[in-house]
Design an enzyme around this catalytic site. Sequence first.
Site, mmCIF file in Angstrom:
data_model
loop_
_atom_site.group_PDB
_atom_site.id
_atom_site.type_symbol
_atom_site.label_atom_id
_atom_site.label_comp_id
_atom_site.label_asym_id
_atom_site.label_seq_id
_atom_site.Cartn_x
_atom_site.Cartn_y
_atom_site.Cartn_z
ATOM 1 N N LYS A 115 0.774 -1.285 -0.112
ATOM 2 C CA LYS A 115 -0.110 -0.168 0.128
ATOM 3 C C LYS A 115 0.693 1.185 0.009
ATOM 4 O O LYS A 115 0.410 2.473 -0.605
ATOM 5 C CB LYS A 115 -0.938 -0.053 0.997
ATOM 6 N N LYS A 197 -3.404 -10.803 -6.688
ATOM 7 C CA LYS A 197 -4.374 -10.836 -5.964
ATOM 8 C C LYS A 197 -5.704 -10.079 -6.655
ATOM 9 O O LYS A 197 -5.431 -8.824 -7.097
ATOM 10 C CB LYS A 197 -4.490 -10.646 -4.545
ATOM 11 N N LYS A 200 -10.370 -4.933 -4.699
ATOM 12 C CA LYS A 200 -11.306 -4.126 -5.100
ATOM 13 C C LYS A 200 -11.081 -2.876 -5.506
ATOM 14 O O LYS A 200 -11.834 -1.921 -6.034
ATOM 15 C CB LYS A 200 -12.199 -4.301 -3.648
HETATM 16 P P1 TYM Z 1 -10.524 -6.626 2.865
HETATM 17 O O1 TYM Z 1 -11.655 -5.614 3.177
HETATM 18 O O2 TYM Z 1 -9.495 -6.372 2.021
HETATM 19 O O3 TYM Z 1 -10.926 -8.086 2.669
HETATM 20 C C1 TYM Z 1 -12.253 -8.837 3.211
HETATM 21 C C2 TYM Z 1 -11.784 -10.409 3.255
HETATM 22 O O4 TYM Z 1 -11.923 -10.765 2.055
HETATM 23 C C3 TYM Z 1 -10.557 -11.397 1.706
HETATM 24 N N1 TYM Z 1 -10.344 -11.295 0.469
HETATM 25 C C4 TYM Z 1 -9.991 -12.332 -0.455
HETATM 26 N N2 TYM Z 1 -10.024 -13.609 -0.394
HETATM 27 C C5 TYM Z 1 -9.812 -14.390 -1.251
HETATM 28 N N3 TYM Z 1 -9.281 -13.891 -2.769
HETATM 29 C C6 TYM Z 1 -9.051 -12.534 -2.681
HETATM 30 N N4 TYM Z 1 -8.673 -11.788 -4.001
HETATM 31 C C7 TYM Z 1 -9.606 -11.913 -1.574
HETATM 32 N N5 TYM Z 1 -9.429 -10.387 -1.407
HETATM 33 C C8 TYM Z 1 -9.911 -10.078 -0.259
HETATM 34 C C9 TYM Z 1 -9.728 -11.007 2.664
HETATM 35 O O5 TYM Z 1 -8.724 -11.718 3.095
HETATM 36 C C10 TYM Z 1 -10.680 -10.624 3.965
HETATM 37 O O6 TYM Z 1 -10.986 -11.709 4.502
HETATM 38 N N6 TYM Z 1 -7.718 -6.010 7.111
HETATM 39 C C11 TYM Z 1 -8.916 -6.701 6.456
HETATM 40 C C12 TYM Z 1 -10.246 -6.222 7.209
HETATM 41 C C13 TYM Z 1 -10.026 -6.637 8.878
HETATM 42 C C14 TYM Z 1 -10.181 -7.669 9.411
HETATM 43 C C15 TYM Z 1 -10.160 -7.296 10.750
HETATM 44 C C16 TYM Z 1 -10.271 -9.119 8.996
HETATM 45 C C17 TYM Z 1 -9.698 -5.795 9.747
HETATM 46 N N7 TYM Z 1 -9.982 -6.321 10.891
HETATM 47 C C18 TYM Z 1 -9.807 -8.537 11.623
HETATM 48 C C19 TYM Z 1 -10.153 -10.057 9.925
HETATM 49 C C20 TYM Z 1 -10.250 -9.878 11.280
HETATM 50 C C21 TYM Z 1 -9.007 -6.300 5.240
HETATM 51 O O7 TYM Z 1 -8.269 -5.332 4.713
HETATM 52 O O8 TYM Z 1 -9.882 -7.110 4.504
#
Ligand code: TYM
Length: 332
Positions: A115, A197, A200
């Site tokens: 990032k 990956k 979004k």
């Molecule tokens: P975020 O918002 O980027 O993504 C949410 C969830 O989606 C999963 N994910 C994916 N899984 C498979 N293939 C992909 N291409 C893909 N892109 C995203 C992520 O692994 C995630 O499970 N830091 C986290 C949010 C967060 C969080 C937490 C998660 C904040 N606090 C505590 C778990 C526990 C994040 O940015 O997810």
Amino acid sequence: MIDSRPVSFSGVQPSGNLTIGNYLGAIKNFPEFSEKYKCFYCVVDEHAITVRQKPAELRRRTYETPALYIACGLDPEKNTLYVQSHVPAHAELAWILNCFTMFGELSRMTQFKDKSAKHADNINAGLFTYPTLMAADILLYQTDVVPIGIDQKQHVELTRNIADRFNQLFPDTFTVPEPIIPKAGAKIMSLQEPDKKMSKSDENENAVVRILDDRDTIIRKFKRAVTDSDSAIVCSPDKPGVTNLITIYSCFTGKTAEEVEKEFEGRGYGEFKLAVGDACAAKLAPVQEEYKRLLADKAYLESVMKKGAEEATYYARKTLSKVRRKVGFVNL
Ligand code: TYM
């Protein structure tokens, strides 16, 4: 109010239109956790502002994200679904954990490195300490398991280290959580650069399929997906494009990768890509319909957020007051 089941916690950032990566890696699997675990699902708006957001868009997405969770099958009566900034204990615990997290540990986080490269003009302190806020999210609820995609595994490992370090100084404070990563779908790749990956925030719209894309858009994006030079439909490390499409098709149909390879033996990419698009669009259609219905009912969504925030606050306060006592703060 007391619930003796183990605790599951997960979060999604309301920072963009969610993709089938978020769906297959995380959200789709959430409803099945509700039986075995006491589940907390958090819309992490505080994490989202570590990169610049347009305020009106962030506000809109903070409604859209819980609507999508519910449309994907999550029952807000059986789960605690809430917005992070509605529970100030997250930010409070994050500050305390910052003081138990090493600069070197945070510097090694690959998401921070990625990032900062992407937002070189805004490498703010929040982006750097993002993982301690995530550790606070998880540890506040004495979480046993954290369902996530592979990209978040490093953050959960850091959370475990922080919890262990804190527990050594102040025994029996935190439960040390385990990540739960799905066997298939844990890392859905970009349709245009299959070694990256699916994200979004990707600027190339053809690289991502959004949960809310309409059928024609979904079919078109899969048609344009990058594949590999020879035409065999098989999983292989040197065929990342086709392997990704096979994973997506198998996640949407419930078939194994071997079954998919057999089904398309001797058939061309054109036919295969259409089948992937079809399967994806068919699974997402009812989600989209339910989502539209829910989004029209803002009062309902606010009542869900409010109930969720009250429940979450109840559990979070218990941990926070214990932590405050342990570090030597005065509780009045
Ligand atoms: P975020 O918002 O980027 O993504 C949410 C969830 O989606 C999963 N994910 C994916 N899984 C498979 N293939 C992909 N291409 C893909 N892109 C995203 C992520 O692994 C995630 O499970 N830091 C986290 C949010 C967060 C969080 C937490 C998660 C904040 N606090 C505590 C778990 C526990 C994040 O940015 O997810």
